[in-house]
Each structure stands twice: as C-alpha cells, then as structure tokens.
Design an enzyme around this catalytic site. Structure first.
Site, PDB file in Angstrom:
ATOM      1  N   SER A  33       0.827  -1.202   0.000  1.00 46.37           N
ATOM      2  CA  SER A  33       0.000   0.000   0.000  1.00 46.37           C
ATOM      3  C   SER A  33       0.872   1.266   0.000  1.00 46.37           C
ATOM      4  CB  SER A  33      -0.959  -0.040   1.192  1.00 46.37           C
ATOM      5  OG  SER A  33      -1.986   0.917   1.068  1.00 46.37           O
ATOM      6  N   ASP A  57      -9.687  -4.959  -4.720  1.00 47.91           N
ATOM      7  CA  ASP A  57      -9.116  -4.011  -3.764  1.00 47.91           C
ATOM      8  C   ASP A  57     -10.021  -2.781  -3.680  1.00 47.91           C
ATOM      9  OD1 ASP A  57      -7.533  -2.010  -2.465  1.00 47.91           O
ATOM     10  OD2 ASP A  57      -5.709  -3.066  -3.074  1.00 47.91           O
ATOM     11  N   HIS A  65      -7.560  -5.621  -0.396  1.00 47.25           N
ATOM     12  CA  HIS A  65      -6.376  -4.798  -0.161  1.00 47.25           C
ATOM     13  C   HIS A  65      -5.425  -5.460   0.843  1.00 47.25           C
ATOM     14  CE1 HIS A  65      -4.086  -1.093  -0.220  1.00 47.25           C
ATOM     15  NE2 HIS A  65      -4.122  -1.029   1.099  1.00 47.25           N
TER      16      HIS A  65
END
Length: 274
Positions: free
Chosen positions: A95, A225, A254
């Site tokens: 991320s 995601d 995610h």
C-alpha cells in the site's frame, strides 16, 4: 528497542531477525511493522534476514509533527539501510509502503537493491487529475481526513471491519482478532502523522519514479481491492517499470498479505529465488 535516529532527530523503530539475504518490509497506512508478521515469520524460516520498521509517526517510532511525506519516508528508509549496511536488498512494500519503496529506489539509487515487490500499492497516483482521469476524487481523501480528525478510533475500526480486508463483501467471514490487530496498530501511531499521511499516499505522483527503476519489480494486486482500486494502480505501474511483472489475484482484497498470506508468501518466494 532497536532504533535509528534520522538526520532530523526522528527515532525509527525496527525489527531485525535472522541472517542471509536481507528483505526489508515497508508497511501500509496507518499501521506498523507488526503488519508483516505473517511474511517475516515465513521468510526468516526460509533463511532470509527480515527487517521491518515503523514509519515516522507510526507504531513505536517518534510521533513528530512534521516530515510526513514521501521524501522523508524514502530518506528514513535509506537511513535504515545505510545504518545496517544492507546490500543486495529485496524491498517489499504494501500500500503506502509500496510508494515508499518506489520513491526510495528512484531517489536513492539501486546500489543496495537487488529486487522489489509492491503489493496493493498506491503508485502511480491515487487522486484523480486531468492526467489521471481514473483516479479517485480528492474529496474522498478529504473525507478520510475529516473522519480521522473527528474520531479515528471509530474510523479505524470501520476501515478494518469493512473494505480493508473485504469483510464487507457478501459471504465474507470477518475475523475479529484481525480487525482488532489492525485497530491496535493504527492507534499506536500519531493522529497528526496519519492525517498528513493521507495526503502523502494519495497525492504523490510516482510516475517518474517508476520509469527510473531498472531492477526487477513484482507488482501484486487483488482485483477486488476497495482501498487502492486495481485498474488505476497495478497495471499502470507494471507498464511504467522497465522490468516489471504484474500478478493479479482474482477476488483478493487490499489486505491480502494477511487474508491470503500462504498464497502471497509462496509467490514472493518464487520471485525472490528466480
């Protein structure tokens, strides 16, 4: 606790386990090195040296007021690798950490880097602009900041219990311990750092960084995601990289390094050993 001190006086906490080729893990917003437990335990048992740090303002690192931007994140990562004199490093970022890894390699060069993997990562650019029409509107991220400022405890619980791990999908089986662990990590850090970090991960354009990188990079992303939408991230990053490989996971959320650790770890190991 093991820490390094940056040139601007920030103490960065890190974990350093095992021996062998080093893998350095960069975590997502607003978490800590603890989010990599499933990967660090796996790879230390595969004969690697595994290292993960808490980003400035996060986890056990200093809760400073300033420096919550990608330049400082990259420079802090550089300070860690230089202090530990790491060589032939494999960098793994999830991320926001994926953006940190990309910016670090482009900003500080590839002398110490062998490979990288970015998972559910924010590059090339999350926010919608004229040049990035597929991005998310800025008011989405303004809303994140408003919710954080109004009461981050409730906000963090909602993120973990819902879109982060896909627990809001029909048929999903939420794990209360996983939700609580996400919340715990978030609440360890500083609200100011997390507030500013939303701008860092959403508005930083990594396009030119991606173009500079020549080492092999594995781009891993789930097509479900809900935090970093797939279509405007992983495929675009893979195309911009000189030596990028895209691996797409059908239905993965995610937080796939946690929810699908066995699959992710196996694919990372295969990439590391090629």
């Amino acid at each position: 606790m093991p820490t390094i001190t940056t040139i601007d006086g920030v103490e960065i906490f890190y974990k350093d386990w095992g021996s062998g080729q080093p893998i350095v893990f960069s975590h997502g917003w607003p978490l800590s090195a603890d989010d990599w437990d499933a990967q660090m335990m796996f790879f230390v048992n595969q004969g690697f040296r595994v290292i993960a740090h808490d980003r400035r303002g996060h986890g056990r690192s200093s809760q400073v007021s300033d420096g919550h931007d990608m330049d400082h994140y990259a420079d802090d990562l550089a300070a860690l690798t230089e202090k530990l004199d790491l060589k032939n490093v494999i960098h793994v970022g999830h991320s926001t950490g994926g953006g940190e890894v990309v910016h670090y390699i482009a900003r500080h060069g590839e002398t110490r880097v062998e490979k990288a993997a970015i998972l559910s990562a924010v590059p090339p650019l999350m926010v919608k602009t004229d040049a990035n029409p597929g991005g998310l509107p800025k008011d989405v991220f303004d809303g994140f900041q408003a919710q954080l400022a109004a009461g981050r405890s409730e906000f963090y619980h909602a993120v973990a219990a819902g879109p982060f791990y896909g627990y809001n999908r029909p048929g999903a089986k939420p794990s209360d311990p996983v939700i609580r662990n996400w919340w715990r990590q978030g609440m360890m850090g500083g609200a100011k750092a997390h507030y500013d970090g939303i701008v860092a991960f959403s508005q930083t354009d990594f396009t030119e960084d991606l173009k500079k990188i020549t080492v092999p990079v594995l781009v891993m992303h789930g097509d479900d995601d809900q935090i970093v939408p797939y279509a405007d991230s992983a495929p675009l990053s893979a195309k911009l990289l000189k030596n990028g490989t895209l691996k797409t996971y059908k239905g993965f959320p995610h937080g796939m390094p946690t929810t699908h650790a066995e699959t992710i770890n196996a694919d990372l190991l295969a990439f590391f050993r090629t």
